[in-house]
Design an enzyme around this catalytic site. Structure first.
Site, PDB file in Angstrom:
ATOM      1  N   GLY A  18       0.831  -1.211   0.000  1.00  9.96           N
ATOM      2  CA  GLY A  18       0.000   0.000   0.000  1.00  9.96           C
ATOM      3  C   GLY A  18       0.860   1.253   0.000  1.00  9.96           C
ATOM      4  O   GLY A  18       1.860   1.314   0.709  1.00  9.96           O
ATOM      5  N   ALA A  29      15.303  11.050  -1.307  1.00  2.23           N
ATOM      6  CA  ALA A  29      16.509  11.045  -0.469  1.00  2.23           C
ATOM      7  C   ALA A  29      17.424   9.869  -0.808  1.00  2.23           C
ATOM      8  O   ALA A  29      18.649   9.993  -0.713  1.00  2.23           O
ATOM      9  CB  ALA A  29      16.107  11.023   1.003  1.00  2.23           C
ATOM     10  N   VAL A  30      16.844   8.740  -1.221  1.00  2.00           N
ATOM     11  CA  VAL A  30      17.690   7.617  -1.681  1.00  2.00           C
ATOM     12  C   VAL A  30      18.479   8.068  -2.916  1.00  2.00           C
ATOM     13  O   VAL A  30      19.683   7.832  -3.030  1.00  2.00           O
ATOM     14  CB  VAL A  30      16.828   6.369  -2.018  1.00  2.00           C
ATOM     15  CG1 VAL A  30      17.629   5.336  -2.805  1.00  2.00           C
ATOM     16  CG2 VAL A  30      16.260   5.735  -0.744  1.00  2.00           C
ATOM     17  N   ARG A  79       0.818  -4.996  -5.325  1.00  2.00           N
ATOM     18  CA  ARG A  79       0.877  -6.152  -4.423  1.00  2.00           C
ATOM     19  C   ARG A  79       1.128  -7.340  -5.334  1.00  2.00           C
ATOM     20  O   ARG A  79       0.248  -7.732  -6.090  1.00  2.00           O
ATOM     21  CB  ARG A  79      -0.429  -6.303  -3.652  1.00  2.00           C
ATOM     22  CG  ARG A  79      -0.761  -5.086  -2.780  1.00  2.00           C
ATOM     23  CD  ARG A  79      -1.844  -5.430  -1.784  1.00  2.00           C
ATOM     24  NE  ARG A  79      -2.360  -4.256  -1.099  1.00  2.00           N
ATOM     25  CZ  ARG A  79      -1.794  -3.700  -0.021  1.00  2.00           C
ATOM     26  NH1 ARG A  79      -0.690  -4.214   0.463  1.00  2.00           N
ATOM     27  NH2 ARG A  79      -2.333  -2.654   0.559  1.00  2.00           N
ATOM     28  N   GLY A 109       5.840  -1.917   3.717  1.00  2.00           N
ATOM     29  CA  GLY A 109       5.476  -2.492   5.005  1.00  2.00           C
ATOM     30  C   GLY A 109       5.983  -3.920   5.168  1.00  2.00           C
ATOM     31  O   GLY A 109       6.960  -4.334   4.539  1.00  2.00           O
ATOM     32  N   THR A 132       4.240   2.654   5.909  1.00  2.00           N
ATOM     33  CA  THR A 132       2.846   2.199   5.860  1.00  2.00           C
ATOM     34  C   THR A 132       2.034   3.056   6.817  1.00  2.00           C
ATOM     35  O   THR A 132       2.521   3.399   7.901  1.00  2.00           O
ATOM     36  CB  THR A 132       2.683   0.712   6.232  1.00  2.00           C
ATOM     37  OG1 THR A 132       1.314   0.487   6.609  1.00  2.00           O
ATOM     38  CG2 THR A 132       3.540   0.271   7.401  1.00  2.00           C
ATOM     39  N   ILE A 133       0.817   3.386   6.432  1.00  2.00           N
ATOM     40  CA  ILE A 133      -0.018   4.206   7.327  1.00  2.00           C
ATOM     41  C   ILE A 133      -0.417   3.433   8.584  1.00  2.00           C
ATOM     42  O   ILE A 133      -0.904   4.011   9.536  1.00  2.00           O
ATOM     43  CB  ILE A 133      -1.287   4.729   6.620  1.00  2.00           C
ATOM     44  CG1 ILE A 133      -2.229   3.582   6.219  1.00  2.00           C
ATOM     45  CG2 ILE A 133      -0.927   5.613   5.435  1.00  2.00           C
ATOM     46  CD1 ILE A 133      -3.654   4.037   5.945  1.00  2.00           C
ATOM     47  N   ASP A 136       2.520  -0.583  11.768  1.00  2.00           N
ATOM     48  CA  ASP A 136       2.505  -1.933  12.359  1.00  2.00           C
ATOM     49  C   ASP A 136       3.781  -2.738  12.079  1.00  2.00           C
ATOM     50  O   ASP A 136       3.746  -3.965  12.124  1.00  2.00           O
ATOM     51  CB  ASP A 136       1.280  -2.707  11.839  1.00  2.00           C
ATOM     52  CG  ASP A 136       1.303  -2.901  10.331  1.00  2.00           C
ATOM     53  OD1 ASP A 136       2.116  -2.243   9.650  1.00  2.00           O
ATOM     54  OD2 ASP A 136       0.511  -3.718   9.825  1.00  2.00           O
ATOM     55  N   ALA A 193     -12.896  10.601  20.972  1.00  2.00           N
ATOM     56  CA  ALA A 193     -13.930   9.578  20.752  1.00  2.00           C
ATOM     57  C   ALA A 193     -14.437   9.027  22.078  1.00  2.00           C
ATOM     58  O   ALA A 193     -13.668   8.884  23.032  1.00  2.00           O
ATOM     59  CB  ALA A 193     -13.362   8.447  19.899  1.00  2.00           C
ATOM     60  N   HIS A 223     -24.273  13.750  21.363  1.00  2.00           N
ATOM     61  CA  HIS A 223     -23.709  13.079  20.175  1.00  2.00           C
ATOM     62  C   HIS A 223     -22.480  12.291  20.609  1.00  2.00           C
ATOM     63  O   HIS A 223     -21.885  12.574  21.661  1.00  2.00           O
ATOM     64  CB  HIS A 223     -23.384  14.089  19.068  1.00  2.00           C
ATOM     65  CG  HIS A 223     -22.247  14.984  19.408  1.00  2.00           C
ATOM     66  ND1 HIS A 223     -22.388  16.103  20.178  1.00  2.00           N
ATOM     67  CD2 HIS A 223     -20.933  14.907  19.083  1.00  2.00           C
ATOM     68  CE1 HIS A 223     -21.218  16.698  20.325  1.00  2.00           C
ATOM     69  NE2 HIS A 223     -20.315  15.990  19.667  1.00  2.00           N
ATOM     70  N   GLU A 230     -10.448  -1.200  11.332  1.00  2.00           N
ATOM     71  CA  GLU A 230     -10.969  -2.180  10.365  1.00  2.00           C
ATOM     72  C   GLU A 230     -10.677  -3.621  10.792  1.00  2.00           C
ATOM     73  O   GLU A 230     -11.449  -4.522  10.482  1.00  2.00           O
ATOM     74  CB  GLU A 230     -10.417  -1.919   8.956  1.00  2.00           C
ATOM     75  CG  GLU A 230      -8.909  -2.093   8.833  1.00  2.00           C
ATOM     76  CD  GLU A 230      -8.407  -1.963   7.402  1.00  2.00           C
ATOM     77  OE1 GLU A 230      -9.198  -1.925   6.463  1.00  2.00           O
ATOM     78  OE2 GLU A 230      -7.169  -1.905   7.253  1.00  2.00           O
TER      79      GLU A 230
HETATM   80  O1  F6P Z   1      -1.435  -1.415   4.683  1.00  2.00           O
HETATM   81  C1  F6P Z   1      -2.036  -0.231   4.296  1.00  2.00           C
HETATM   82  C2  F6P Z   1      -3.499  -0.436   4.047  1.00  2.00           C
HETATM   83  O2  F6P Z   1      -4.067   0.810   3.681  1.00  2.00           O
HETATM   84  C3  F6P Z   1      -4.282  -1.050   5.208  1.00  2.00           C
HETATM   85  O3  F6P Z   1      -4.582  -0.121   6.217  1.00  2.00           O
HETATM   86  C4  F6P Z   1      -5.480  -1.608   4.505  1.00  2.00           C
HETATM   87  O4  F6P Z   1      -6.018  -2.703   5.218  1.00  2.00           O
HETATM   88  C5  F6P Z   1      -4.919  -2.061   3.182  1.00  2.00           C
HETATM   89  O5  F6P Z   1      -3.712  -1.340   2.993  1.00  2.00           O
HETATM   90  C6  F6P Z   1      -5.821  -1.822   2.010  1.00  2.00           C
HETATM   91  O6  F6P Z   1      -5.229  -2.378   0.895  1.00  2.00           O
HETATM   92  P1  F6P Z   1      -5.673  -2.124  -0.614  1.00  2.00           P
HETATM   93  O7  F6P Z   1      -5.078  -0.814  -1.042  1.00  2.00           O
HETATM   94  O8  F6P Z   1      -5.077  -3.270  -1.354  1.00  2.00           O
HETATM   95  O9  F6P Z   1      -7.156  -2.076  -0.636  1.00  2.00           O
END
Ligand code: F6P
Length: 331
Positions: A18, A29-30, A79, A109, A132-133, A136, A193, A223, A230
């Site tokens: 992703g 920078a690379v 991917r 990632g 990666t956002i 993890d 939240a 509210h 996810e």
């Molecule tokens: O790993 C980054 C991410 O955005 C996850 O948060 C999410 O589950 C996944 O990729 C979504 O993947 P795709 O872009 O293949 O839908």
């Protein structure tokens, strides 16, 4: 693992998995750091899939100008299913040899690092830069793109709060993060939240969601913001259950891929630039098959095999603190 003895002259750089804001800053920078240290730099388009297909071209200082502030990755990403076999890895290495690539910097990632490790095991030197956002990657406290995604999600949730407040509704928002709850927990804290649902903590729906919302209502709240990672469930199902059990009108929003876009924040641009220069330092000094990591405030590099064995969990204290800040006890 095979021994590396050759001198590194030509390096390839790719982004995989992703996309994450700041990937362009890392590529830049690379390239600039690599050229400064006397390397020739090739850009490999579309991740490992592009390596496999020889989708490779020269990069120079000019090719990375005006990239720093842009989201996404100008090298594009994929991917790659084809790469995940021993034949795929072998073919990728053969293609790297066609271009005389001596080492590859992989930006991405967990899946990207496993691909890089497979290359390393077959004798192609690699350096991994965490991007990666989801934040993890176990060996690193920080991954490029996380800060931008947090801010993007926070801005969106602030807007959802405006409409939830006006209609006296419960807004249930699903954020990304794959199997991890970092994004959900930290955006939940930043947005105040009432409820944050993450995969790392087992949920008791009645106690942790319904009771919290009703206690809030009974002490004057009108509210509610519920964040669902996810990896922990679905916002739509959660909204339906809240509406039917608590009798409070609820709406679900899935933030989705908008969390991956946008101009990187200062933190992501800086972190990407510094991590990439650390990758170049590794290549210059012959420290090969390394993962760049951010640990206790410093950027360093770790052996790829060791780094991939690391495990990461969310700090229990942070989860407890999020609970203190929610409306449940002291609104
Ligand atoms: O790993 C980054 C991410 O955005 C996850 O948060 C999410 O589950 C996944 O990729 C979504 O993947 P795709 O872009 O293949 O839908």
């Amino acid at each position: 693992m095979k021994q590396q003895h050759q001198t590194i002259r030509n390096i390839g750089v790719l982004t995989s998995g992703g996309d994450a804001p700041g990937m362009n800053a890392a590529i830049r920078a690379v390239v600039r750091g690599g050229i400064h240290d006397g390397f020739h730099v090739y850009g490999i388009r579309r991740g490992f899939h592009g390596l496999w297909r020889g989708d490779i071209d020269d990069l120079n200082g000019q090719s990375v100008s005006e990239r720093l502030q842009r989201g996404g990755t100008f090298l594009m990403t994929a991917r790659s299913a084809t790469f995940n076999s021993p034949e795929g890895v072998q073919k990728a290495i053969e293609m790297a040899k066609v271009f005389n690539i001596d080492a590859i910097v992989t930006i991405g990632g967990d899946g990207t690092f496993r691909g890089a490790r497979d290359l390393a095991r077959q004798g192609m030197p690699v350096i991994g830069i965490p991007a990666t956002i989801d934040n993890d990657i176990a060996c690193s406290d920080y991954t490029i793109g996380y800060d931008t995604a947090l801010n993007t999600a926070m801005e969106a949730i602030d807007k959802l709060r405006d409409t939830a407040m006006s209609h006296e509704r419960c807004s249930v928002i699903e954020v990304m993060g794959r199997k991890a709850g970092y994004l959900a927990l930290n955006v939940g804290i930043a947005c105040g939240a009432e409820v944050i649902v993450i995969p790392e903590v087992e949920l008791n729906f009645e106690r942790d969601v319904i009771k919290v919302i009703l206690q809030g209502r009974n002490s004057g709240k009108h509210h509610y913001i519920v964040i669902v990672a996810e990896g922990a469930g679905s916002a739509s199902e959660m909204a339906q259950k809240i509406e039917s059990v608590a009798g409070i009108e609820a709406r679900a929003t899935i933030l989705g891929h908008l969390q991956r876009g946008g101009s990187p924040t200062n933190r992501d641009r800086t972190m990407a630039s510094m991590m990439a220069l650390q990758a170049i330092e590794c290549l210059r000094e012959g420290r090969l098959n390394r993962i760049i990591a951010y640990k206790n405030g410093s950027i360093l590099d770790l052996d790829i095999e060791e780094a991939l064995k690391a495990e990461k969990t969310i700090d229990a204290a942070e989860i407890a603190r999020a609970g203190i800040l929610s409306a449940r006890r002291n609104f």
